[in-house]
Design an enzyme around this catalytic site. Structure first.
Site, mmCIF file in Angstrom:
data_model
loop_
_atom_site.group_PDB
_atom_site.id
_atom_site.type_symbol
_atom_site.label_atom_id
_atom_site.label_comp_id
_atom_site.label_asym_id
_atom_site.label_seq_id
_atom_site.Cartn_x
_atom_site.Cartn_y
_atom_site.Cartn_z
ATOM 1 N NE ARG A 183 85.221 -49.004 0.191
ATOM 2 C CZ ARG A 183 84.452 -48.097 -0.408
ATOM 3 N NH1 ARG A 183 84.522 -46.832 -0.073
ATOM 4 N NH2 ARG A 183 83.584 -48.458 -1.343
ATOM 5 C CD GLU B 107 76.093 -50.427 -8.567
ATOM 6 O OE1 GLU B 107 77.147 -50.354 -9.222
ATOM 7 O OE2 GLU B 107 76.075 -50.408 -7.329
ATOM 8 C CE LYS C 64 76.806 -53.953 -6.746
ATOM 9 N NZ LYS C 64 78.206 -54.366 -6.645
ATOM 10 C CB SER D 159 76.487 -53.110 1.320
ATOM 11 O OG SER D 159 77.737 -52.555 0.990
ATOM 12 N N GLY D 160 75.607 -50.237 -0.169
ATOM 13 C CA GLY D 160 75.166 -48.844 -0.214
ATOM 14 C C GLY D 160 75.415 -47.998 1.021
ATOM 15 N N GLY D 161 76.313 -48.435 1.902
ATOM 16 C CA GLY D 161 76.569 -47.657 3.116
ATOM 17 C C GLY D 161 75.850 -48.214 4.331
ATOM 18 N NE ARG E 216 79.960 -48.215 0.464
ATOM 19 C CZ ARG E 216 79.092 -47.249 0.211
ATOM 20 N NH1 ARG E 216 79.094 -46.156 0.952
ATOM 21 N NH2 ARG E 216 78.236 -47.348 -0.769
HETATM 22 P P1 13P Z 1 78.754 -51.057 -1.779
HETATM 23 O O1 13P Z 1 78.395 -52.463 -1.374
HETATM 24 O O2 13P Z 1 79.830 -50.455 -0.929
HETATM 25 O O3 13P Z 1 77.553 -50.182 -1.933
HETATM 26 O O4 13P Z 1 79.410 -51.141 -3.217
HETATM 27 C C1 13P Z 1 78.851 -51.953 -4.180
HETATM 28 C C2 13P Z 1 79.078 -51.399 -5.517
HETATM 29 O O5 13P Z 1 79.444 -52.105 -6.422
HETATM 30 C C3 13P Z 1 78.812 -49.957 -5.739
HETATM 31 O O6 13P Z 1 78.952 -49.625 -7.083
#
Ligand code: 13P
Length: 328
Positions: free
Chosen positions: A20, A165, A207, A249-251, A280
């Protein structure tokens, strides 16, 4: 899972935090990581839109320049500190391209320490990769599900709410239909194991990824299609007792993340509260504004507040993309 609020995932490992910081050409050192986290956690009024923050091991042990521990900064604002407890992924031997998450050893002892720091919920991330017709294998899904169930048991034993998650990766050129099939299967196997190992589902947060076509796929879906596919998936797999569902958000870009969340909320009340838990999509606009410069801190905090407010509105289905000129 407070209505209209979400959870900030500020739990990047030191290595991921470096990725980041590299986006704004800052070196990955403890000072820069601390400065960025301090900016996030002390942002005025974020507690209006953020109910929890997930921390990383080194972050829960650190504090502000004035010496206030980060968990205490959050607790003073009425925000619940959480902790990422998995120790990252490693190759699943014999299953090329698939991963298993590590970190069960000594987890009870680690939870006891994190509880003393103020953590009341935890996160464990498993990774599921889609690759044409080959991946994921049932074995990789099953192995990760059993480990997630064991983690959730240990968390509940320690008085900590587990966030489970199973991230179905967005990277790839798969269709949304494939993502829906894989996510449904992953969640069905996960909840089968959570129930089998007697995890209290009412004290657990899922999640999840949104159900999307891969980022390289030539046909990208509308927010409405994504919302329908995502909720169909949950209705096929997530028991109604589950305490809540949050999205990573996953990218996806900040704009796509907020639009898709809004489309999901617009489909109306569901058996579970549903909101955001982004890293992110919340942090990137903040980093871009901050650039590591003390004179940009308040502007960067304003962007965090803005992005959190937009996602709060989206969690209620009240976000208006035309009125939002700041998220891209
Ligand atoms: P992102 O929203 O960047 O995908 O990260 C969330 C998260 O907790 C990933 O483990």
């Amino acid at each position: 899972m407070a209505r209209g609020k979400g959870i900030l995932a500020a739990d990047e490992s030191d290595a991921s935090a470096g990725k980041r910081l590299a986006m704004v050409h800052l070196p990955n050192n403890p000072e820069n990581r601390q400065d960025f986290r301090e900016l996030l956690f002390t942002a005025p009024s974020i507690e209006d839109y953020i109910s929890g923050v997930i921390l990383y091991d080194s972050t829960i042990r650190t504090g502000t320049d004035d010496g206030i521990p980060f968990p205490d900064v959050l607790i003073a604002k009425g925000i619940i500190p959480g902790i990422k407890v998995d120790l990252g992924t490693m190759d699943l031997h014999g299953f090329k391209g698939e991963l298993v998450t590590q970190g069960l050893d000594n987890l009870s002892e680690r939870f006891a320490e994190y509880y003393d720091f103020g953590a009341r919920f935890a996160k464990w991330r498993a990774v599921i990769t889609i690759d044409d017709d080959e991946l994921p294998t049932d074995e990789a899904i099953e192995m990760n599900a059993v480990i997630l169930a064991r983690y959730a048991q240990i968390a509940q034993e320690a008085g900590i709410v587990p966030m489970v998650e199973p991230e179905v990766l967005f990277a790839g050129d798969h269709s949304i239909t494939k993502a829906e099939l894989v996510t449904t299967k992953t969640l069905q196997i996960l909840f089968h194991n959570l129930q089998k190992y007697r995890v209290d589902l009412s004290g657990l947060i899922l999640k999840s990824s949104m159900v999307l076509a891969g980022d390289m796929h030539n046909e990208q879906s509308t927010p409405e299609e994504i919302a329908n596919a995502t909720l169909r998936t949950f209705h096929m797999s997530v028991p109604h007792e589950v305490g809540g569902i949050v999205f990573l958000s996953g990218g996806q870009t900040p704009k796509r993340s907020v639009e898709n969340l809004n489309a999901i909320a617009k489909l109306g009340e569901q058996p579970w509260p549903i909101t955001f838990s982004y890293s992110r999509a919340l942090e990137e606009p903040v980093l871009m504004t901050w650039q590591g410069k003390p004179e940009n801190i308040s502007k960067a905090q304003e962007i965090l507040l803005y992005a959190s407010r937009m996602n709060s509105l989206a969690s209620l289905g009240e976000y208006d993309t035309k009125k939002d000129s700041k998220l891209n």
